[in-house]
Enzyme design. Structure first.
Site, PDB file in Angstrom:
ATOM      1  N   SER A   1      41.183  48.286   0.765  1.00 42.38           N
ATOM      2  CA  SER A   1      42.535  48.429   0.598  1.00 42.38           C
ATOM      3  C   SER A   1      42.967  46.907  -0.394  1.00 42.38           C
ATOM      4  CB  SER A   1      43.373  48.320   1.774  1.00 42.38           C
ATOM      5  OG  SER A   1      42.926  49.666   2.607  1.00 42.38           O
ATOM      6  N   ARG A   2      42.091  46.505  -1.000  1.00 39.99           N
ATOM      7  CA  ARG A   2      42.236  45.456  -1.895  1.00 39.99           C
ATOM      8  C   ARG A   2      42.879  44.330  -1.120  1.00 39.99           C
ATOM      9  NH1 ARG A   2      39.435  48.109  -4.420  1.00 39.99           N
ATOM     10  NH2 ARG A   2      39.662  48.815  -6.681  1.00 39.99           N
ATOM     11  N   LEU A   3      42.582  44.060   0.235  1.00 37.10           N
ATOM     12  CA  LEU A   3      43.148  42.955   0.900  1.00 37.10           C
ATOM     13  C   LEU A   3      41.929  41.893   1.213  1.00 37.10           C
ATOM     14  CD1 LEU A   3      45.314  44.830   3.825  1.00 37.10           C
ATOM     15  CD2 LEU A   3      45.967  43.755   1.656  1.00 37.10           C
TER      16      LEU A   3
END
Length: 213
Positions: free
Chosen positions: A190-192
């Site tokens: 999630s691009r985290l």
């Protein structure tokens, strides 16, 4: 053919990175990650983007890391090349490594210094003879009329040094980047992503901070 770049995406799921995973010194942490990169048999594992800046105009290119010691990151090039000229003008540079197979990126910033002539000599003489000849042939970054210019020059240099050791040209040698900032990035879903920054204070101590992705 129209390419929809917005649809090119990949989720990162291999690993996470926690503060407890990190060495206190970024050079030690880099060595740890680089050992894992080598174990993964990643092609051109030591390739890095060297970014320089002259008059606020940035420039980047791929070079190869050729040494890592307790002081910094070592690479070699033509001192009169575009990057060599830029370093002479502004020795503050950055390095970027990206190892997609491990979903990792490392950024290093700091000041560059020249290696000693003896250190540059030692590395130069460890290179294949063809690479030694190339350092004499190429006036790196200068405009040339054709490929034939290089081919003719190579023949001349081969004859000049035939049957004898090739000395290191004075315009070619090594640099060491002395880091004062380093960032380690591990891809996450999630691009985290996990990001940690090392910063060197005036007393020579490193602090570590987690950054928002």
């Amino acid at each position: 053919m129209k390419i929809d770049l917005a649809k090119i995406r990949n989720d990162y799921t291999l690993n996470g990175l926690q503060r407890a995973d990190l060495s206190q010194n970024p050079l030690d942490q880099f060595q740890k990650w680089f050992s894992e990169v080598l174990s993964a048999e990643i092609t051109e594992a030591n390739a890095m983007v060297l970014s320089t800046s002259v008059n606020h105009r940035p420039s980047g290119r791929i070079v190869l890391l050729k040494g890592l010691d307790a002081y910094g990151f070592v690479f070699f090039t033509n001192y009169l090349s575009q990057k060599g000229t830029a370093i002479a003008h502004n020795p503050l540079v950055s390095l970027t490594f990206f190892w997609k197979e491990l979903e990792r990126q490392v950024r290093i910033e700091g000041k560059v210094e020249k290696l000693s002539e003896s250190d540059s000599d030692e590395y130069f003489h460890s290179r294949p003879r063809g690479s030694q000849l190339g350092a004499w042939v190429s006036h790196q970054s200068e405009v040339i009329d054709s490929r034939e210019v290089l081919d003719r020059k190579l023949v001349e240099i081969e004859k000049r040094f035939e049957g004898q050791p090739i000395p290191r040209p004075s315009h070619w040698g090594g640099y060491r980047l002395l880091p004062d900032y380093a960032e380690f990035w591990q891809g996450r879903p999630s691009r985290l992503h996990d990001r940690f920054a090392y910063e060197l204070d005036k007393n020579g101590n490193w602090s570590i901070s987690r950054l928002s992705p």
